[in-house]
Design a protein around this motif. Structure first.
Motif, PDB file in Angstrom:
ATOM      1  N   THR A  84       0.424  -0.955  -0.173  1.00 36.42           N
ATOM      2  CA  THR A  84       0.004   0.279   0.229  1.00 36.42           C
ATOM      3  C   THR A  84       1.079   1.568   0.171  1.00 36.42           C
ATOM      4  O   THR A  84       1.856   1.448   0.914  1.00 36.42           O
ATOM      5  CB  THR A  84      -0.952   0.300   0.990  1.00 36.42           C
ATOM      6  OG1 THR A  84      -1.843  -1.452   1.642  1.00 36.42           O
ATOM      7  CG2 THR A  84      -1.672   1.435   1.714  1.00 36.42           C
ATOM      8  N   LYS A  85       0.525   2.106  -0.483  1.00 38.00           N
ATOM      9  CA  LYS A  85       1.461   3.370  -0.597  1.00 38.00           C
ATOM     10  C   LYS A  85       1.046   3.870  -0.044  1.00 38.00           C
ATOM     11  O   LYS A  85      -0.686   4.437   0.546  1.00 38.00           O
ATOM     12  CB  LYS A  85       1.351   4.258  -2.521  1.00 38.00           C
ATOM     13  CG  LYS A  85       2.163   5.882  -2.229  1.00 38.00           C
ATOM     14  CD  LYS A  85       1.536   5.648  -3.828  1.00 38.00           C
ATOM     15  CE  LYS A  85       3.096   6.775  -4.423  1.00 38.00           C
ATOM     16  NZ  LYS A  85       2.841   7.641  -5.654  1.00 38.00           N
ATOM     17  N   VAL A  86       1.916   4.869   0.703  1.00 41.18           N
ATOM     18  CA  VAL A  86       1.488   5.881   2.306  1.00 41.18           C
ATOM     19  C   VAL A  86       2.203   7.040   2.188  1.00 41.18           C
ATOM     20  O   VAL A  86       3.806   6.387   2.128  1.00 41.18           O
ATOM     21  CB  VAL A  86       2.191   5.462   3.214  1.00 41.18           C
ATOM     22  CG1 VAL A  86       1.415   6.289   4.824  1.00 41.18           C
ATOM     23  CG2 VAL A  86       1.024   3.853   3.544  1.00 41.18           C
ATOM     24  N   ASN A  87       1.538   8.497   2.229  1.00 40.79           N
ATOM     25  CA  ASN A  87       2.391   8.726   2.281  1.00 40.79           C
ATOM     26  C   ASN A  87       3.469   9.106   3.629  1.00 40.79           C
ATOM     27  O   ASN A  87       2.420  10.377   4.264  1.00 40.79           O
ATOM     28  CB  ASN A  87       1.194  10.808   1.709  1.00 40.79           C
ATOM     29  CG  ASN A  87       2.118  11.604   1.236  1.00 40.79           C
ATOM     30  OD1 ASN A  87       3.363  11.923   1.757  1.00 40.79           O
ATOM     31  ND2 ASN A  87       1.825  12.659   0.428  1.00 40.79           N
ATOM     32  N   PHE A  88       4.104   9.209   3.613  1.00 45.66           N
ATOM     33  CA  PHE A  88       4.050   9.298   5.325  1.00 45.66           C
ATOM     34  C   PHE A  88       4.782  10.661   5.246  1.00 45.66           C
ATOM     35  O   PHE A  88       4.821  11.058   6.628  1.00 45.66           O
ATOM     36  CB  PHE A  88       5.702   8.481   5.686  1.00 45.66           C
ATOM     37  CG  PHE A  88       5.638   7.023   5.661  1.00 45.66           C
ATOM     38  CD1 PHE A  88       5.008   6.684   6.759  1.00 45.66           C
ATOM     39  CD2 PHE A  88       5.641   6.573   4.540  1.00 45.66           C
ATOM     40  CE1 PHE A  88       4.272   5.095   6.469  1.00 45.66           C
ATOM     41  CE2 PHE A  88       5.370   5.354   5.185  1.00 45.66           C
ATOM     42  CZ  PHE A  88       5.036   4.358   6.278  1.00 45.66           C
ATOM     43  N   SER A 107       3.746  13.310   4.681  1.00 52.54           N
ATOM     44  CA  SER A 107       1.875  14.566   4.796  1.00 52.54           C
ATOM     45  C   SER A 107       2.166  13.881   5.917  1.00 52.54           C
ATOM     46  O   SER A 107       1.078  14.828   7.324  1.00 52.54           O
ATOM     47  CB  SER A 107       1.081  14.232   3.724  1.00 52.54           C
ATOM     48  OG  SER A 107      -0.372  14.067   3.771  1.00 52.54           O
ATOM     49  N   ALA A 108       1.677  12.496   6.232  1.00 54.17           N
ATOM     50  CA  ALA A 108       0.726  12.331   7.683  1.00 54.17           C
ATOM     51  C   ALA A 108       1.448  12.613   9.099  1.00 54.17           C
ATOM     52  O   ALA A 108       1.082  12.757   9.934  1.00 54.17           O
ATOM     53  CB  ALA A 108       1.209  10.454   7.832  1.00 54.17           C
ATOM     54  N   TYR A 109       3.595  12.453   8.937  1.00 51.05           N
ATOM     55  CA  TYR A 109       3.814  13.160   9.936  1.00 51.05           C
ATOM     56  C   TYR A 109       4.258  14.425  10.222  1.00 51.05           C
ATOM     57  O   TYR A 109       3.897  14.591  11.212  1.00 51.05           O
ATOM     58  CB  TYR A 109       5.360  12.801   9.116  1.00 51.05           C
ATOM     59  CG  TYR A 109       6.576  12.834  10.675  1.00 51.05           C
ATOM     60  CD1 TYR A 109       6.213  12.480  12.236  1.00 51.05           C
ATOM     61  CD2 TYR A 109       7.318  13.903  10.642  1.00 51.05           C
ATOM     62  CE1 TYR A 109       6.916  12.539  12.745  1.00 51.05           C
ATOM     63  CE2 TYR A 109       8.664  13.442  11.926  1.00 51.05           C
ATOM     64  CZ  TYR A 109       8.456  13.690  12.416  1.00 51.05           C
ATOM     65  OH  TYR A 109       9.311  13.686  13.685  1.00 51.05           O
ATOM     66  N   SER A 110       4.025  15.619   9.554  1.00 50.83           N
ATOM     67  CA  SER A 110       3.588  16.883   8.876  1.00 50.83           C
ATOM     68  C   SER A 110       2.172  16.890   9.845  1.00 50.83           C
ATOM     69  O   SER A 110       2.008  17.908  10.238  1.00 50.83           O
ATOM     70  CB  SER A 110       3.884  16.889   7.429  1.00 50.83           C
ATOM     71  OG  SER A 110       3.287  16.932   7.024  1.00 50.83           O
ATOM     72  N   ASN A 111       1.408  16.496   9.459  1.00 49.52           N
ATOM     73  CA  ASN A 111      -0.175  16.640   9.881  1.00 49.52           C
ATOM     74  C   ASN A 111       0.183  16.444  11.325  1.00 49.52           C
ATOM     75  O   ASN A 111      -0.596  17.148  12.663  1.00 49.52           O
ATOM     76  CB  ASN A 111      -1.444  15.790   9.347  1.00 49.52           C
ATOM     77  CG  ASN A 111      -1.175  16.410   7.754  1.00 49.52           C
ATOM     78  OD1 ASN A 111      -1.398  17.164   7.854  1.00 49.52           O
ATOM     79  ND2 ASN A 111      -1.590  15.556   6.899  1.00 49.52           N
ATOM     80  N   HIS A 112       1.016  15.365  11.875  1.00 49.74           N
ATOM     81  CA  HIS A 112       1.060  14.547  13.404  1.00 49.74           C
ATOM     82  C   HIS A 112       1.624  15.787  14.078  1.00 49.74           C
ATOM     83  O   HIS A 112       1.371  15.711  14.772  1.00 49.74           O
ATOM     84  CB  HIS A 112       1.621  13.159  13.045  1.00 49.74           C
ATOM     85  CG  HIS A 112       2.600  12.767  14.815  1.00 49.74           C
ATOM     86  ND1 HIS A 112       0.637  13.203  15.776  1.00 49.74           N
ATOM     87  CD2 HIS A 112       3.856  13.432  15.181  1.00 49.74           C
ATOM     88  CE1 HIS A 112       2.073  11.789  16.614  1.00 49.74           C
ATOM     89  NE2 HIS A 112       3.681  12.421  16.840  1.00 49.74           N
ATOM     90  N   LEU A 113       2.737  16.428  13.806  1.00 47.94           N
ATOM     91  CA  LEU A 113       3.410  17.639  14.480  1.00 47.94           C
ATOM     92  C   LEU A 113       2.887  18.550  14.444  1.00 47.94           C
ATOM     93  O   LEU A 113       2.492  19.606  15.512  1.00 47.94           O
ATOM     94  CB  LEU A 113       4.824  17.930  13.083  1.00 47.94           C
ATOM     95  CG  LEU A 113       5.875  16.828  13.358  1.00 47.94           C
ATOM     96  CD1 LEU A 113       6.951  17.407  12.501  1.00 47.94           C
ATOM     97  CD2 LEU A 113       6.214  16.124  14.597  1.00 47.94           C
ATOM     98  N   ARG A 114       2.010  19.113  13.340  1.00 50.66           N
ATOM     99  CA  ARG A 114       1.511  19.536  13.445  1.00 50.66           C
ATOM    100  C   ARG A 114       0.226  20.118  14.442  1.00 50.66           C
ATOM    101  O   ARG A 114       0.036  20.995  15.279  1.00 50.66           O
ATOM    102  CB  ARG A 114       0.929  20.027  12.446  1.00 50.66           C
ATOM    103  CG  ARG A 114      -0.957  21.814  12.247  1.00 50.66           C
ATOM    104  CD  ARG A 114      -0.813  22.054  10.493  1.00 50.66           C
ATOM    105  NE  ARG A 114      -1.543  22.925  10.519  1.00 50.66           N
ATOM    106  CZ  ARG A 114      -2.447  23.585  10.422  1.00 50.66           C
ATOM    107  NH1 ARG A 114      -3.773  22.514  11.602  1.00 50.66           N
ATOM    108  NH2 ARG A 114      -3.101  24.648  10.597  1.00 50.66           N
ATOM    109  N   ASN A 115       0.019  18.919  14.054  1.00 52.21           N
ATOM    110  CA  ASN A 115      -1.149  18.613  15.338  1.00 52.21           C
ATOM    111  C   ASN A 115      -0.949  18.836  16.950  1.00 52.21           C
ATOM    112  O   ASN A 115      -1.787  19.139  18.292  1.00 52.21           O
ATOM    113  CB  ASN A 115      -2.116  17.298  15.236  1.00 52.21           C
ATOM    114  CG  ASN A 115      -3.499  17.262  14.573  1.00 52.21           C
ATOM    115  OD1 ASN A 115      -3.665  18.495  13.820  1.00 52.21           O
ATOM    116  ND2 ASN A 115      -3.186  16.180  13.907  1.00 52.21           N
TER     117      ASN A 115
END
Length: 101
Positions: free
Chosen positions: A53-57, A59-67
């Protein structure tokens, strides 16, 4: 996973929990526990086969840090933009932080 200018023995996987980085003895203990638990277990190989499965890490990580920033600043008016107006300087230290920045 980490790589650097250091010798290959200093590169590899680093393990973290919510409390922080794990030491070598802690990692060894986890590996030993897993080895004992699964040593005599029969594994059905067909259940291990999955489709990638292709995952955009990034984007996921930057959203995590932003939260995390939003929750910790917890600005009463600017919750969604808690750093609005700030100038932020990042020293990535030749590490992977340069990609997130």
């Amino acid at each position: 996973m980490t790589t650097s200018h250091l010798p290959y023995t200093r590169n590899g996987l680093k393990f973290f929990t919510k409390k922080g980085g794990l030491t070598s003895p802690e990692v060894e203990e986890i590996c030993d526990t897993a080895a004992r638990k699964y040593a005599n277990r029969q594994v059905n190989v067909s259940t291990l086969l999955t489709h990638p499965t292709k995952v955009n890490f990034m984007s996921a990580y930057s959203n995590h840090l932003r939260n995390i920033i939003k929750e910790r600043v917890n600005h009463p008016v600017h919750y969604d933009t808690p750093l609005l107006g700030f100038q932020i300087i990042v020293n990535a230290g030749n590490g992977s932080g340069c990609f997130i920045t």
